[in-house]
Scaffold this motif. Structure first.
Motif, mmCIF file in Angstrom:
data_model
loop_
_atom_site.group_PDB
_atom_site.id
_atom_site.type_symbol
_atom_site.label_atom_id
_atom_site.label_comp_id
_atom_site.label_asym_id
_atom_site.label_seq_id
_atom_site.Cartn_x
_atom_site.Cartn_y
_atom_site.Cartn_z
ATOM 1 N N ILE A 1 0.863 -1.168 -0.027
ATOM 2 C CA ILE A 1 0.006 -0.058 0.026
ATOM 3 C C ILE A 1 1.018 1.113 -0.129
ATOM 4 C CG2 ILE A 1 -2.150 -0.965 1.091
ATOM 5 C CD1 ILE A 1 -1.163 -0.195 3.909
ATOM 6 N N ASP A 2 0.324 2.262 -0.271
ATOM 7 C CA ASP A 2 1.100 3.775 -0.229
ATOM 8 C C ASP A 2 1.149 4.098 0.941
ATOM 9 O OD1 ASP A 2 -1.610 3.993 -0.040
ATOM 10 O OD2 ASP A 2 -1.947 6.103 -0.726
ATOM 11 N N CYS A 3 0.496 4.034 2.030
ATOM 12 C CA CYS A 3 0.571 4.460 3.188
ATOM 13 C C CYS A 3 -0.283 3.962 4.289
ATOM 14 C CB CYS A 3 0.201 6.265 3.308
ATOM 15 S SG CYS A 3 -1.122 6.723 2.458
ATOM 16 N N HIS B 1 -2.512 10.386 -15.817
ATOM 17 C CA HIS B 1 -1.097 10.654 -15.703
ATOM 18 C C HIS B 1 -0.590 11.502 -14.581
ATOM 19 C CE1 HIS B 1 2.479 11.076 -17.134
ATOM 20 N NE2 HIS B 1 2.383 11.052 -18.442
ATOM 21 N N TYR B 2 0.190 10.806 -13.790
ATOM 22 C CA TYR B 2 0.657 11.641 -12.656
ATOM 23 C C TYR B 2 2.037 12.379 -12.671
ATOM 24 C CZ TYR B 2 -3.078 8.753 -10.669
ATOM 25 O OH TYR B 2 -4.098 8.062 -10.331
ATOM 26 N N GLY B 3 2.548 11.798 -13.719
ATOM 27 C CA GLY B 3 4.011 12.541 -14.096
ATOM 28 C C GLY B 3 4.838 11.745 -13.219
ATOM 29 N N ALA C 1 2.696 2.233 -9.188
ATOM 30 C CA ALA C 1 4.148 2.887 -9.297
ATOM 31 C C ALA C 1 4.870 3.001 -8.159
ATOM 32 C CB ALA C 1 4.018 4.405 -9.715
ATOM 33 N N ASP C 2 4.106 3.152 -6.931
ATOM 34 C CA ASP C 2 4.938 2.905 -5.656
ATOM 35 C C ASP C 2 5.815 1.764 -5.485
ATOM 36 O OD1 ASP C 2 2.759 4.926 -5.737
ATOM 37 O OD2 ASP C 2 2.943 5.100 -3.502
ATOM 38 N N ALA C 3 4.749 0.798 -5.829
ATOM 39 C CA ALA C 3 5.260 -0.480 -5.478
ATOM 40 C C ALA C 3 6.427 -1.116 -6.485
ATOM 41 C CB ALA C 3 4.164 -1.694 -5.651
ATOM 42 N N GLN D 1 -1.975 5.053 7.265
ATOM 43 C CA GLN D 1 -2.760 6.073 7.970
ATOM 44 C C GLN D 1 -4.101 6.689 7.653
ATOM 45 O OE1 GLN D 1 -0.976 7.408 5.469
ATOM 46 N NE2 GLN D 1 0.724 7.883 6.639
ATOM 47 N N ARG D 2 -4.051 7.458 6.480
ATOM 48 C CA ARG D 2 -4.773 8.230 5.904
ATOM 49 C C ARG D 2 -5.981 7.443 5.301
ATOM 50 N NH1 ARG D 2 -1.148 11.211 1.902
ATOM 51 N NH2 ARG D 2 -1.702 9.740 -0.029
ATOM 52 N N ASP D 3 -7.020 8.035 4.770
ATOM 53 C CA ASP D 3 -8.052 7.212 4.143
ATOM 54 C C ASP D 3 -7.764 6.896 2.641
ATOM 55 O OD1 ASP D 3 -7.972 9.834 3.222
ATOM 56 O OD2 ASP D 3 -10.215 10.477 3.403
ATOM 57 N N GLU D 4 -6.537 6.152 2.555
ATOM 58 C CA GLU D 4 -6.403 5.593 1.097
ATOM 59 C C GLU D 4 -5.847 4.164 1.112
ATOM 60 O OE1 GLU D 4 -4.538 8.769 -0.755
ATOM 61 O OE2 GLU D 4 -4.014 7.623 -2.651
ATOM 62 N N ARG D 5 -4.657 4.063 1.365
ATOM 63 C CA ARG D 5 -4.306 2.409 1.653
ATOM 64 C C ARG D 5 -4.427 1.575 0.670
ATOM 65 N NH1 ARG D 5 -5.686 1.777 8.180
ATOM 66 N NH2 ARG D 5 -5.829 4.267 8.730
ATOM 67 N N ASN E 1 4.568 8.144 6.203
ATOM 68 C CA ASN E 1 5.085 6.690 6.054
ATOM 69 C C ASN E 1 4.581 6.365 4.819
ATOM 70 O OD1 ASN E 1 5.986 4.580 6.746
ATOM 71 N ND2 ASN E 1 4.559 3.962 8.627
ATOM 72 N N HIS E 2 5.457 6.597 3.617
ATOM 73 C CA HIS E 2 5.112 6.378 2.396
ATOM 74 C C HIS E 2 6.590 5.822 1.910
ATOM 75 C CE1 HIS E 2 1.554 7.856 0.758
ATOM 76 N NE2 HIS E 2 1.979 7.735 -0.579
ATOM 77 N N TYR E 3 6.559 4.356 1.357
ATOM 78 C CA TYR E 3 7.917 3.890 1.074
ATOM 79 C C TYR E 3 8.718 4.359 -0.231
ATOM 80 C CZ TYR E 3 5.073 0.212 -1.327
ATOM 81 O OH TYR E 3 4.233 -0.362 -2.338
#
Ligand code: BGC
Length: 909
Positions: free
Chosen positions: A486-488, A603-605, A499-501, A490-494, A777-779
């Motif tokens: 997951i991206d993070c 597209h998040y660039g 791309a993070d992965a 704590q917040r309402d996302e998870r 807390n984002h990797y």
């Protein structure tokens, strides 16, 4: 039967499908693997033989042979079972024999696994749920506080209870297979079964719901037995994602449980019990629970010993059995989430009417509290946050709609323990209100929750700050490898942002054995692919339903390829290949001029870059070329020569289009950003003859920004590796050790214990970044971990190698570092690289596992000044292909331990 083992070759970590003695394996052709170690140089496996026996649980405990691989020559250590068909729930014992470099054959260990439910007819239990017809009030929100609008709609957790009676015979084996549409905890005869947390984890439940398997042989009683299940919302029907229009009910509105117990007796007879309409249902202390919102527990509603066989369940209401919907049940693939790290409180502070507990580490999980002598009915509220405000108050704005609040209503008494079951928070601090006694350091423990993935890497340097960075990266991995990457937390996302992965995958794979974790998740990545061939941005695919963005969707190609490279796992490549190819075909079809400018979704660039704007088409087309090239390589690895040719030719044409569209006569790329040049260099987008020009522009874009980085999620992973590749490790070390914003160390100077989402999550000048998007807390920016292993410790493999068979040990010495010690458990065995510099003297200790070779590169410009084991390298046996480069000497070694010594170039007068 065997000759003596003259050498010292031995196997360890004998595993089946990457797991040690697993039960409930769903693969019908599971793979066996092992690692090797030896004290002797040049040791290697030259052959193996595996024999597999099915175990009978009859009183004679006999076994019978179901597969004999025969002696197979070579060094293969990931071997596919191909004996007679596996039988559901059977146990298989496997023996490994090895042949070593002296052609000695010897027994080298044994292990076992158990098959899961392999045939559709094995599934006899039915789903059970609350029977709404039988309850007067379908949802009973707690009446003793003002629930938020969000928590008001969360139904109470279910307490299901089933009874069964065993035969009066000796039980030889008992297994429970269980899962939920929701989250569950399992109990048997008064005690918890297993140590899984947040089970069954998160997969796209439309496709697969994983069941877990438990050995309960020792837990059965003669006669009457009772099974209990507590059931909550989780990913099934609880809040997940940030889309306000649809934050919950992604898979269903009603939670359900499913469990099946198999009992085997010494005479071979069997009994099966499972969830059905005979089970009973009640409300209990968990009034509601939700991953985002938190958990509400009213201890006054404790049900007593409700999972013991003697419990009187009169007054309980029948659950509703619901047949069908069993096709999605699939055996668990990897290790579950467990409560692994437990951290004590480091300080307690008062803020207004609250106590703030500091655990000294940002993490994902929850807190276990001990309350003493509270009066019955005391309302205790716990809120969680990653940071504090200047005033000392808890900062929660960045959690957005995630309420992250637990409530506990005491039952009273000398000692009560509260630990929520079905929620997880991202926090370093817990704020507690309502306790009458001031909490002390022993009153609470932070419990970190994560998939129980074995660590494989260690890395330590002479610099305490870099070591802290390494720890922060690891905590980012711990916190965000929770069910899916997951991206993070704590917040309402998870969400499983792709791309993070993708950028973090190599770092995570050095740190830990993530093969089965990602193998499972890749199932969701493929399932999320559209009929047209577009991958998505997140997997499992919820809320964000557009085409996959460049670098996000591309994870569907990049991760299977890199997993194959790092683990030598061809199965995952085979299974993914078609989806990888379809992604490229989709891009080509929609962008016939080969400039990816259509169908790129959101597209998040180069997400969260600073003072730079990498043009979308440039980034997209660079990734298009890169992914196409990887598909070509994947095709080649799978023996699909024609397809390999096709995609290689296509990649060539995309690169040509890139050059025509985006590169000016001076070699500048449109946008002129660091990420532009990093991609062009890393993905080899321009002919080799233009590398020097690209390198020059890259350096210029760094200098023009005062020697600072401008990269976001996408570019940052390439930054330090590419600087080393172009011969500027000095610059990579400068960026690594910069302390001012933006840099990795900047966050550490502000007290970070994890990797931040943004370079400026907090700055002295501006305080916190916008609460709308500011995770601590984002990797993703922790992708520098790969560089620390590959380039600083120097543990890598050659371009042609898979599974680190042909190691490349080429440390870069730089910055203020005087030593680095690293180890990595490759699929083949342990590799170590440890270097030290003292003035001009450089030493390097290397360990190469049996069967691997290593090309070792030692910084030095004079061959005569390079020694191994105290002797000149030219005079030492076992070192071959010695080559003297401009600033280094390289040579090839077989397995074993080596200690090199040299004089650093440029240091002798
Ligand atoms: C997430 C990211 C993700 C991004 C997409 C954010 O909200 O937290 O990590 O990759 O959206 O741009």
């Amino acid at each position: 039967m065997h000759a003596e083992n003259h050498g010292t070759l031995s196997a360890y970590d004998l595993r089946t499908e990457y797991r040690t003695t697993p039960i409930g394996i769903g693969e019908t052709a599971p793979r066996f693997s092992w690692r090797l170690s030896s004290e002797t140089r040049g040791a290697r496996q030259t052959g193996y033989r595996i024999t597999v026996h099915v175990v009978s649980f009859l009183s004679d405990s006999s076994t019978s042979l179901v597969w004999d691989s025969g002696w197979q020559l070579g060094d293969d250590n990931l071997v596919v079972y191909s004996g007679s068909p596996l039988v559901s729930t059977s146990r298989y014992l496997w023996y490994l024999e090895l042949r070593d470099e002296h052609d000695d054959e010897f027994a080298s260990g044994d292990s076992w696994f158990e098959a899961g439910l392999l045939s559709p007819t094995d599934y006899q239990a039915v789903w059970i749920q609350r029977d709404t017809r039988a309850w007067s009030n379908p949802v009973e929100p707690p009446q003793d506080y003002s629930p938020s609008a969000a928590t008001r709609r969360i139904p109470p957790s279910r307490y299901f209870r089933g009874e069964f009676t065993t035969f009066t015979k000796t039980v030889t084996r008992a297994r429970i297979y269980a899962t939920a549409h929701g989250l569950y905890e399992l109990y048997l005869n008064g005690g918890r079964v297993g140590d899984h947390e947040l089970a069954p984890g998160w997969t796209d439940y439309n496709d697969r719901v994983l069941y877990q398997s438990f050995d309960v042989t020792d837990r059965l009683r003669l006669g009457k037995n009772a099974v209990g299940i507590i059931l909550s919302e989780g990913w099934w029907s609880g809040y997940i994602g940030s889309d306000r229009k649809k934050q919950g009910y992604h898979y269903g509105e009603v939670t359900e449980a499913w469990a099946q117990l198999m009992v085997e007796y010494s005479d071979g007879s069997r009994q099966t019990f499972g969830t059905d309409g005979s089970w009973l249902d009640a409300n209990g202390p968990v009034v509601y629970s939700d991953l985002f919102m938190g958990e509400y527990v009213d201890a006054r509603r404790d049900l007593g010993d409700w999972t013991s066989p003697d419990f009187d369940a009169s007054g309980w209401i029948h659950a509703l059995g619901r047949p069908g919907d069993l096709e999605t049940l699939t055996a668990m693939i990897d290790e579950p989430i467990r409560a692994i790290e437990k951290l004590p409180v480091v300080s307690v502070n008062r803020f207004e009417d609250a106590w703030i507990l500091d655990f000294g580490q940002n993490l994902a999980g929850r807190v276990r509290f001990v309350f003493r002598n509270e009066e019955v009915g005391t309302k205790i509220r716990v809120r969680y946050g990653e940071v504090l405000q200047e005033s000392g108050a808890l900062y929660t704005e960045n959690l957005r709609t995630s309420e992250a609040t637990d409530y506990y209503i005491t039952a009273g008494g000398p000692l009560e323990i509260f630990e929520p079951k079905f929620t997880s928070h991202g926090f370093r601090y817990a704020e507690i209100v309502g306790v009458t006694t001031a909490p002390d350091l022993a009153s609470a423990t932070a419990v970190a929750l994560r998939n129980d993935i074995p660590w494989t890497g260690t890395l330590e340097t002479s610099d305490a700050t870099i070591n802290q960075l390494e720890r922060n990266i690891r905590w980012g991995q711990r916190s965000n490898f929770q069910a899916v990457p997951i991206d993070c937390p704590q917040r309402d996302e998870r969400l499983g942002w792709m791309a993070d992965a993708q950028v973090f995958f190599p770092t995570s794979a050095y740190n830990a054995d993530v093969a089965s974790f990602f193998t499972r998740w890749l199932g969701d990545v493929r399932y999320a692919q559209s009929a047209e061939g577009s991958f998505s941005d997140v997997a499992p695919k919820i809320t964000i339903l557009t085409d996959g963005a460049p670098a996000w969707g591309d994870a569907g190609v990049i991760i299977p390829w890199e997993l194959y490279k790092m683990y030598g796992d061809a199965r995952v490549l085979e299974v993914s290949y078609d989806s990888m190819r379809r992604w490229i075909d989709f891009l080509e079809l929609n962008n016939p001029d080969l400039i990816w400018s259509r169908r790129y979704g959101n597209h998040y660039g180069d997400w969260l870059q600073i003072d730079a704007l990498t043009p979308r088409d440039v980034l997209a087309t660079a990734y298009f070329a890169h992914s196409t090239e990887l598909v070509s390589e994947a095709a080649r690895a799978l023996g699909k020569e024609l397809e390999a040719e096709h995609y290689s030719e296509l990649a060539g044409r995309i690169k040509a289009a890139f050059r025509n569209h985006f590169v000016d006569p001076e070699g500048r790329i449109t946008g002129d950003t660091q990420t532009d040049y990093l991609m062009a260099l890393k993905f080899r987008l321009l002919p080799e003859s233009e590398t020097a020009t690209l390198a020059k522009h890259l350096i210029r874009t760094i200098e023009e920004h005062g020697g600072r980085l401008t990269t976001g999620f996408v570019g940052v992973a390439l930054l330090c590796p590419v600087l080393c590749d172009i011969g500027r490790p000095d610059l990579a070390f400068t960026l690594l050790q910069r302390e001012d914003y933006p840099s990795w160390i900047y966050s550490i100077r502000q007290g970070a214990t994890t990797i931040w989402e943004r370079w400026d999550a907090f700055t002295q000048e501006h305080g916190f970044q916008s609460a709308r998007m500011n995770s601590f807390n984002h990797y993703a920016l922790g992708s520098i971990g790969e560089w620390l292993y590959r380039y600083v410790a120097g543990i890598d493999q050659t371009v042609a190698s898979t599974a680190f068979r042909e190691l490349s040990i080429a440390p870069n010495v730089g910055g203020t570092l005087t030593s680095v010690t690293a180890g990595y458990e490759t699929p083949n065995g342990l590799v170590k690289s440890s270097w030290q510099r003292e003035g001009s003297r450089f030493t390097l200790a290397v360990e190469v596992p049996p069967g691997s070779t290593a090309r070792v590169t030692i910084p030095s410009d004079i061959r005569e000044k390079v020694f191994e084991g105290g002797a000149e390298i030219g005079k030492q046996a076992g070192l071959s292909s010695i080559k003297v480069g401009e600033a280094n000497v390289s040579l090839t070694v077989a397995s074993g331990r080596y200690s090199f010594e040299s004089v650093l170039p440029g240091t002798v007068g």
